[in-house]
Write an enzyme that holds these catalytic residues in place. Structure first.
Site, PDB file in Angstrom:
ATOM      1  N   LYS A  25       0.841  -1.216   0.000  1.00 41.82           N
ATOM      2  CA  LYS A  25       0.000   0.000   0.000  1.00 41.82           C
ATOM      3  C   LYS A  25       0.869   1.257   0.000  1.00 41.82           C
ATOM      4  O   LYS A  25       0.693   2.146  -0.831  1.00 41.82           O
ATOM      5  CB  LYS A  25      -0.897   0.013   1.250  1.00 41.82           C
ATOM      6  N   ASN A  26       1.825   1.331   0.936  1.00 44.48           N
ATOM      7  CA  ASN A  26       2.565   2.581   1.086  1.00 44.48           C
ATOM      8  C   ASN A  26       3.582   2.822  -0.024  1.00 44.48           C
ATOM      9  O   ASN A  26       4.095   3.933  -0.165  1.00 44.48           O
ATOM     10  CB  ASN A  26       3.215   2.657   2.472  1.00 44.48           C
ATOM     11  N   ARG A  96      -4.575   9.990   4.217  1.00 43.90           N
ATOM     12  CA  ARG A  96      -3.326  10.731   4.407  1.00 43.90           C
ATOM     13  C   ARG A  96      -2.541  10.778   3.086  1.00 43.90           C
ATOM     14  O   ARG A  96      -1.809  11.722   2.801  1.00 43.90           O
ATOM     15  CB  ARG A  96      -2.498  10.020   5.488  1.00 43.90           C
ATOM     16  N   CYS A 120      -5.476   7.885   9.540  1.00 49.05           N
ATOM     17  CA  CYS A 120      -5.754   7.299  10.857  1.00 49.05           C
ATOM     18  C   CYS A 120      -5.486   8.324  11.970  1.00 49.05           C
ATOM     19  O   CYS A 120      -4.521   9.092  11.882  1.00 49.05           O
ATOM     20  CB  CYS A 120      -4.850   6.090  11.092  1.00 49.05           C
ATOM     21  N   ARG A 125      -0.043  14.514  12.949  1.00 45.55           N
ATOM     22  CA  ARG A 125       0.113  14.450  11.502  1.00 45.55           C
ATOM     23  C   ARG A 125       0.206  15.821  10.815  1.00 45.55           C
ATOM     24  O   ARG A 125      -0.580  16.145   9.912  1.00 45.55           O
ATOM     25  CB  ARG A 125      -0.982  13.583  10.886  1.00 45.55           C
ATOM     26  N   PRO A 126       1.153  16.662  11.233  1.00 53.04           N
ATOM     27  CA  PRO A 126       1.325  17.970  10.574  1.00 53.04           C
ATOM     28  C   PRO A 126       1.901  17.813   9.168  1.00 53.04           C
ATOM     29  O   PRO A 126       2.356  16.728   8.800  1.00 53.04           O
ATOM     30  CB  PRO A 126       2.336  18.685  11.482  1.00 53.04           C
ATOM     31  N   ASP A 128       4.078  20.424   7.959  1.00 49.05           N
ATOM     32  CA  ASP A 128       5.082  21.490   7.850  1.00 49.05           C
ATOM     33  C   ASP A 128       6.361  21.055   7.119  1.00 49.05           C
ATOM     34  O   ASP A 128       6.949  21.841   6.371  1.00 49.05           O
ATOM     35  CB  ASP A 128       5.420  22.051   9.251  1.00 49.05           C
ATOM     36  N   ASP A 311       4.417   0.794  12.021  1.00 48.27           N
ATOM     37  CA  ASP A 311       3.191   0.194  11.468  1.00 48.27           C
ATOM     38  C   ASP A 311       3.010  -1.262  11.893  1.00 48.27           C
ATOM     39  O   ASP A 311       1.964  -1.856  11.628  1.00 48.27           O
ATOM     40  CB  ASP A 311       3.176   0.320   9.935  1.00 48.27           C
ATOM     41  N   ILE A 333       7.200   7.222  17.068  1.00 46.06           N
ATOM     42  CA  ILE A 333       6.848   7.971  15.857  1.00 46.06           C
ATOM     43  C   ILE A 333       5.518   8.714  16.039  1.00 46.06           C
ATOM     44  O   ILE A 333       5.427   9.903  15.756  1.00 46.06           O
ATOM     45  CB  ILE A 333       6.743   7.027  14.626  1.00 46.06           C
ATOM     46  N   ARG A 403      -8.942  -0.382   4.758  1.00 49.79           N
ATOM     47  CA  ARG A 403      -8.158   0.738   4.224  1.00 49.79           C
ATOM     48  C   ARG A 403      -6.770   0.295   3.795  1.00 49.79           C
ATOM     49  O   ARG A 403      -6.189   0.883   2.892  1.00 49.79           O
ATOM     50  CB  ARG A 403      -8.009   1.830   5.301  1.00 49.79           C
TER      51      ARG A 403
END
Ligand code: EPU
Length: 441
Positions: A25-26, A96, A120, A125-126, A128, A311, A333, A403
């Site tokens: 997926k990622n 995301r 999620c 989850r910024p 910047d 994960d 994380i 998902r």
């Protein structure tokens, strides 16, 4: 009458047999958006059929991409015209992965309005780092409450990017911008996960010039769009699915063969399982894993690659609840990634949750319970722990699993688990809840 979707699990069960690991997926998410950097049609294969991937494909279609999708193969062709493109908010803030549109849209259209990405609820989850990296390459951003607008009227130009800490999708955005920018870029402190290597492999096939050093990634920008690769591009296997299946096998005391062509990045997980006492044999087309002795719990701290992947923190916490002895897990994380631990406790696991640490005494007898999934990896962890619990577990909010895991419960059922998707009325669920309270009393 109100209905709720649930997954019902009957335990205890042991899993045994052979299973193919789906595409990553990622790795697929950035590959899909990287096709925006290409002229010509791109053929991707081994793309998993998942909700998050489906949403990203839907966004690309709304942006005018023609997509032929058959099983796990996709042919993507982007429109040639350069008119303004709108990313649909309702889709973008469901995942995301939509953050990965930022660089390719800027590169292709010189402008992007990105609704704030979702995903999620595992921490802040910024974005910047993403904005900083693209600013270093000449983009300008305006941040609004629900969206961010980026422009690069004169196109992107090479520059120096120094990330404060490794960021996976941040590094991917930086790479995708740098390959089409004018001039050279060097990325310091990038993430080095295998999904990034897969993106680099794809970009090089499209004509990009990228060189990895021990600490940085150097890119010689082309100053124009890339060319779609002539051959099909096959995505490697999902190391998080492979790791979750291995945890399931270890929890149930089973033996499985995982089949895949390539599954890079699984090494820290294999080493960890070997330390716990699991027998693992690497084969040409995958690996064989077997529980041959009682497993000993091993503590771990999540860390960017090559550390233990965040994960897989939830599935391996489930495993430490079953393995013998005390252990601790520290999550470095994401600040809110322990929702599953509450569900484990309901099943009878002996654990104490501190801020970013969980202390566990493994080996407690576990019982089926009514639990709720809050995020993707937590949902997987609750299900695999339920396989060793005596009786029936009912997991609410199963949509989280779809998902990011392809056919996960079907795969486990083929290996000997007993999972069923069902819709229950609130009254039926209440009865389950009351009977559980009776049990505890
Ligand atoms: N961070 C910032 N600012 C940013 C970006 C990140 O402070 O602009 C921080 C985060 O808060 C976090 C750390 O940097 O503490 C690392 O986050 P990263 O950017 O690496 O995460 P991500 O790219 O958003 C990807 C995966 C996640 C995985 C993380 C870490 C994708 C689509 N998502 O997220 O996967 O947990 O890297 O390995 O690749 C999952 O698949 O379940 C999942 C959540």
């Amino acid at each position: 009458m109100k209905y709720k979707d649930v997954i019902i699990s009957k335990g205890p069960r042991k899993i045994e047999g052979v299973v193919r690991v789906s595409g990553s997926k990622n790795a697929s998410l950035p590959l899909l958006t990287a096709t925006l950097l290409c002229e010509g049609s791109v053929d991707l294969i081994n793309i998993p059929n998942l909700t998050d991937i489906g949403i990203l494909i839907n966004i690309l279609q709304k942006l005018g991409t023609k997509i032929n999708w058959s099983e796990h193969s996709l042919k993507l062709t982007h429109e040639q015209n350069e008119e303004k493109k709108i990313i649909p908010e309702k889709l973008a803030n469901k995942i995301r992965g939509s953050i990965l549109l930022l660089a390719p849209m800027l590169a292709r259209y010189k402008e992007v309005i990105l609704p704030m990405p979702g995903g999620c609820p595992i921490g802040q989850r910024p974005i910047d780092f993403h904005l900083y990296a693209l600013e270093q390459l000449g983009a300008h951003f305006e941040i609004h409450e629900d969206s961010v607008k980026g422009v690069a009227p004169n196109g992107l130009t090479g520059g120096i990017i120094k990330f404060p800490k490794p960021t996976v999708t941040g590094t991917e955005n930086a790479l995708m911008a740098a390959v089409v920018a004018k001039g050279d870029t060097e990325i310091f402190n990038p993430a080095f996960d295998s999904e990034i290597d897969e993106l680099i492999r794809f970009l090089i096939l499209c004509g990009a010039k990228i060189h990895k050093t021990k600490d940085t990634i150097q890119i010689q920008g082309k100053g124009s769009l890339l060319q779609a690769p002539k051959e099909l591009f096959s995505v490697f296997a999902d190391r998080m699915e492979a790791g979750s299946l291995l945890a399931a096998c270890a929890i149930t005391g089973g033996s499985i063969s995982l089949k895949y062509d390539k599954c890079p990045g699984l090494e820290p997980v294999i080493d960890h399982l070997k330390k716990m006492g699991m027998k693992i044999e690497i084969m040409l087309d995958g690996l064989k894993a077997e529980v041959v002795q009682p497993l000993t719990a091993v503590s771990f701290i999540t860390a960017p690659h090559p550390g233990f992947p965040t994960d897989l923190q939830a599935p391996f916490m489930a495993l430490n609840c079953v393995a013998q002895g005390p252990s601790f897990i520290e999550e470095k994380i994401w600040e809110k990634r322990f929702f599953h631990a509450e569900g484990f406790k309901k099943m009878g696991a002996n654990l104490v949750i501190h801020e970013n640490r969980v202390d566990i005494i493994g080996g407690n007898k576990l019982y089926g319970a009514l639990v709720e999934a809050h995020d993707l990896r937590g949902s997987c962890a609750l299900l695999i722990l339920s396989m060793i619990a005596q009786g029936t577990t009912i997991m609410l909010s199963p949509q989280h699993l779809d998902r990011g895991y392809e056919f996960f419960i079907n795969k486990l059922n083929m290996l000997g688990a007993e999972f069923n998707k069902k819709t229950m009325t609130e009254k039926e669920l209440q009865d389950v809840y009351i009977s559980q309270i009776d049990l505890i009393a």
